[in-house]
Scaffold this active site. Structure first.
Site, mmCIF file in Angstrom:
data_model
loop_
_atom_site.group_PDB
_atom_site.id
_atom_site.type_symbol
_atom_site.label_atom_id
_atom_site.label_comp_id
_atom_site.label_asym_id
_atom_site.label_seq_id
_atom_site.Cartn_x
_atom_site.Cartn_y
_atom_site.Cartn_z
ATOM 1 N N ASP A 61 27.511 51.612 5.026
ATOM 2 C CA ASP A 61 27.587 53.019 4.597
ATOM 3 C C ASP A 61 28.146 53.084 3.180
ATOM 4 O O ASP A 61 29.344 53.250 2.983
ATOM 5 C CB ASP A 61 28.478 53.779 5.586
ATOM 6 N N LYS A 63 26.630 55.084 0.588
ATOM 7 C CA LYS A 63 26.305 56.373 -0.041
ATOM 8 C C LYS A 63 26.091 56.208 -1.556
ATOM 9 O O LYS A 63 26.727 56.858 -2.384
ATOM 10 C CB LYS A 63 27.405 57.404 0.229
ATOM 11 N N ASP A 66 23.139 56.826 -8.318
ATOM 12 C CA ASP A 66 23.216 56.411 -9.726
ATOM 13 C C ASP A 66 21.831 56.579 -10.325
ATOM 14 O O ASP A 66 20.923 57.105 -9.651
ATOM 15 C CB ASP A 66 23.693 54.943 -9.819
HETATM 16 O O1 C5P Z 1 36.345 58.526 13.334
HETATM 17 P P1 C5P Z 1 35.057 59.291 13.279
HETATM 18 O O2 C5P Z 1 34.255 59.202 14.562
HETATM 19 O O3 C5P Z 1 35.230 60.692 12.785
HETATM 20 O O4 C5P Z 1 34.206 58.492 12.189
HETATM 21 C C1 C5P Z 1 32.962 58.918 11.765
HETATM 22 C C2 C5P Z 1 32.440 57.985 10.725
HETATM 23 O O5 C5P Z 1 31.282 58.560 10.146
HETATM 24 C C3 C5P Z 1 33.387 57.700 9.588
HETATM 25 O O6 C5P Z 1 33.135 56.371 9.143
HETATM 26 C C4 C5P Z 1 32.996 58.697 8.536
HETATM 27 O O7 C5P Z 1 33.269 58.246 7.237
HETATM 28 C C5 C5P Z 1 31.494 58.773 8.751
HETATM 29 N N1 C5P Z 1 30.872 60.000 8.294
HETATM 30 C C6 C5P Z 1 31.219 61.255 8.756
HETATM 31 N N2 C5P Z 1 30.596 62.369 8.287
HETATM 32 C C7 C5P Z 1 29.640 62.247 7.386
HETATM 33 C C8 C5P Z 1 29.260 61.002 6.919
HETATM 34 C C9 C5P Z 1 29.917 59.888 7.394
HETATM 35 O O8 C5P Z 1 32.100 61.374 9.599
HETATM 36 N N3 C5P Z 1 29.016 63.325 6.974
#
Ligand code: C5P
Length: 231
Positions: A61, A63, A66
């Site tokens: 991940d 993201k 550029d």
């Molecule tokens: O701990 P949790 O279940 O909230 O983690 C969700 C994961 O998904 C984390 O790694 C977070 O950075 C990622 N994420 C998110 N929302 C987004 C994009 C990525 O929660 N829109």
């Protein structure tokens, strides 16, 4: 047995903690997400080890955003790591460049539509055009697909709306913001249960804290796999 619709986010600080966690979880999880937070803590080495030694699938991940040439070069480099999913921002020029960089590799490029942490006020501050966020998310998803994205990241609340797009046919929807019933929300605001997210059209769900912060990460993952099995 594992269900690869469940992706567990390894949001722990370093490689050692990540490998310890995956050992604890064992066979219950087959797909892991490694993010920017672990990049300097050995994230790519963990990706390699989980893939080569343990046969896990890997979602990196990053993201990326550029100029096209830089995105293409970055993705070409990352694609050497035998990854399964990689995120870039869903802007068409970024998606096109990422697809070029991934050419010839079995690496799926997923576009981020609008970060779920942003509200309309944040978009105004970034000079993003007026309109309801949901409409903008749908429009960005359609454009990412048209640019060649293999899938998009979306909140569970957006999954059904994106699944309904003609451009979404055969493409992946991956949703974070998933909480098993009764789990703490943390900073997630718009959440759904694993079963609901899948029922709304998600192909994969990303779950972090409810698994890695649990007293028994293995039992927490097993409960999610069991919930998905009932669908
Ligand atoms: O701990 P949790 O279940 O909230 O983690 C969700 C994961 O998904 C984390 O790694 C977070 O950075 C990622 N994420 C998110 N929302 C987004 C994009 C990525 O929660 N829109």
């Amino acid at each position: 047995m594992a269900d690869d619709r469940l992706i567990v986010a390894l949001d722990v600080p370093n490689a050692l903690a990540a490998l310890k966690l995956t050992e604890t979880i064992g066979d219950t999880v087959s797909f892991y997400k490694i993010g920017l937070g672990m990049l300097t803590g050995g994230g790519l080495a963990v990706a390699n080890e989980l893939k080569q030694e343990h046969g896990k699938r890997i979602f990196l991940d990053m993201k990326l955003f550029d100029i096209g040439a830089t995105v293409e070069a970055a993705v070409r480099g990352l694609a050497q790591f035998d990854l399964d999913f990689l995120t870039v921002h869903g802007d068409p020029h970024v998606v096109r460049a990422a697809k070029e960089g991934a050419a010839g590799k079995d690496l799926k490029i997923l576009g981020v539509t609008i970060l779920t942490s942003l509200d309309r006020e944040d978009l105004d501050a970034s000079l993003i055009k007026p309109g309801d966020i949901r409409d903008l998310v749908q429009e960005r998803a359609a454009r990412a697909f048209e640019a060649g994205a293999d899938g998009v990241i979306a909140s569970p609340q957006e999954a059904a709306m994106i699944r309904a797009l003609p451009q979404a046919e055969g493409r992946l929807i991956v949703t974070p913001g998933v909480r098993p019933a009764g789990a703490a929300l943390g900073d997630q605001k718009r959440v759904a249960t694993p079963a609901n997210a899948i029922a709304d059209g998600a192909d994969h769900i990303v779950v972090g804290r409810p698994v890695w912060q649990a007293e028994s990460p293995r039992a927490a993952a097993e409960a999610i796999v069991a919930e998905l099995a009932e669908l």
